[in-house]
Design an enzyme around this catalytic site. Structure first.
Site, mmCIF file in Angstrom:
data_model
loop_
_atom_site.group_PDB
_atom_site.id
_atom_site.type_symbol
_atom_site.label_atom_id
_atom_site.label_comp_id
_atom_site.label_asym_id
_atom_site.label_seq_id
_atom_site.Cartn_x
_atom_site.Cartn_y
_atom_site.Cartn_z
ATOM 1 N N HIS A 143 0.817 -1.220 0.000
ATOM 2 C CA HIS A 143 0.000 0.000 0.000
ATOM 3 C C HIS A 143 0.849 1.267 0.000
ATOM 4 C CE1 HIS A 143 -3.486 -2.438 0.471
ATOM 5 N NE2 HIS A 143 -3.178 -2.843 1.683
ATOM 6 N N ASP A 180 -2.492 -10.967 -2.305
ATOM 7 C CA ASP A 180 -3.075 -10.481 -1.058
ATOM 8 C C ASP A 180 -4.529 -10.105 -1.347
ATOM 9 O OD1 ASP A 180 -2.019 -9.131 1.761
ATOM 10 O OD2 ASP A 180 -3.678 -8.008 0.878
ATOM 11 N N HIS A 182 -6.107 -7.570 -0.524
ATOM 12 C CA HIS A 182 -6.248 -6.141 -0.780
ATOM 13 C C HIS A 182 -5.506 -5.738 -2.048
ATOM 14 C CE1 HIS A 182 -6.909 -6.644 3.567
ATOM 15 N NE2 HIS A 182 -7.711 -5.604 3.461
ATOM 16 N N ASP A 260 -4.470 -13.084 4.040
ATOM 17 C CA ASP A 260 -5.749 -12.494 4.429
ATOM 18 C C ASP A 260 -6.879 -12.965 3.522
ATOM 19 O OD1 ASP A 260 -4.752 -11.123 2.261
ATOM 20 O OD2 ASP A 260 -4.868 -9.134 3.161
#
Length: 333
Positions: A143, A180, A182, A260
């Site tokens: 991120h 991931d 995200h 995740d």
């Protein structure tokens, strides 16, 4: 944090692993209980592998901390200066109590461990080029981009790793496989107009970061909405890897392998089984192995205590399938 690698001869698949220092996150000075990330995950992965007999402590070495000059390859001077504000670091890491600590403590207890993980990711690229593959148990701060951190990501280790590969390893084409849950908006912004980097991002479009600008820079977006189950996920992955393999010919693969995606993860919201994670990892390693492409794996996100065990079991599976070589013999029950 520590780096572990196994094996001496070049030309065979090898293994690198980084371990979070007990004096890093979760120390008596600063608690990260405000954030759902399990900061003990890295050390417990190593512990599980050692207990299983596939990993020996004598193979542990320490990576170098990423220096300011290293970080400036990607990050702006103004961004690094912003990290001298404890308030800014608390916002980036999503840990509000960090804001009240003197920045000297924040640098030592929060940012220094991050910089060590960045160093581990850079070292992983070097060893992957030399030995075939490398796993950094840590890193994957996808991120963070050159000018902005967020989502528990203070430094852009993926971008730094890729620039290191371009500058030092004589590599000219890199594929990011970001699995991931995200979206990896940080590296997407950093390589938005760089045709040397191909991004396959398989993410839940309904969770953080909801970065619609960065989505425009994904070469191959694969959306897996909340509730996606193991069979559907693996089918989409098979299709995605086939498309990616036909579209781009990389000299290095950066695999962001967040756990995740696990069923029950409070942030990922997907429904992938532990065995599904192992199969996912195996598919990506086979993709690189079949094409003889060096691979760096980063463990990235994962917000359940079970993540460490799942990652360790997946690494053991990779070893059993001869996709990596480790310095030990798995114990049988």
């Amino acid at each position: 944090m520590w780096i572990l690698w196994v094996g001496e001869k070049l030309g065979n698949k090898k293994f690198i692993i980084s371990k979070q220092s007990v004096n890093g996150f979760g120390s008596s000075s600063i608690s990260i209980s405000w954030h759902p990330f399990d900061s003990s995950k890295w050390g417990r992965i190593c512990q599980f592998l050692i207990e299983n007999g596939v990993l020996e402590k004598i193979h542990i070495v320490e990576p170098l901390e990423a220096t300011k000059d290293d970080l400036l390859v990607v990050h702006s001077e103004s961004y690094l200066k912003s990290l001298k504000s404890s308030l800014n670091v608390s916002i980036i890491t999503e840990v509000p109590p960090v804001a009240v600590f003197p920045n000297c403590i924040v640098q030592k207890k929060v940012l220094y461990p991050f910089r060590k993980q960045v160093g581990g990711t850079i070292l992983a690229a070097k060893l992957a080029k030399e030995r075939g593959c490398a796993i950094n148990v840590g890193g994957g701060f996808h991120h963070c981009c050159a000018n902005r951190g967020g989502g528990f990501c203070a430094y852009a280790d993926i971008s730094l790793c890729i620039h290191y590969a371009f500058i030092r390893l004589n590599i000219s084409r890199v594929m990011i496989i970001d699995l991931d849950a995200h979206q990896g908006n940080g590296h997407e912004k950093d390589f938005s107009h760089d045709r040397r980097v191909y991004i396959l991002d398989m993410y839940n479009p309904y969770i953080y970061p909801l970065d619609y600008e960065a989505r425009r820079y994904i070469d191959q977006p694969v959306e897996v909405p909340s509730g996606t189950t193991t069979d559907e996920y693996l089918m989409k992955l098979d299709e995605a890897l086939e498309v990616a393999g036909n579209a781009f010919d990389p000299e290095l693969v950066i695999y962001n392998a967040g756990t995740d995606i696990l069923d029950g993860d409070p942030l990922g919201r997907l429904r992938i089984s532990p065995n599904g994670v192992a199969i996912r990892d195996e598919k990506v390693f086979r993709f690189a192995n079949d094409k003889n492409i060096p691979l760096v794996m980063l463990t990235s996100g994962g917000y359940m205590k079970s993540s460490a065990r799942v990652i360790a079991d997946s690494i053991i599976n990779l070893s059993k399938k001869s996709l990596i070589t480790m310095g030990g013999t798995p114990r049988t029950n």
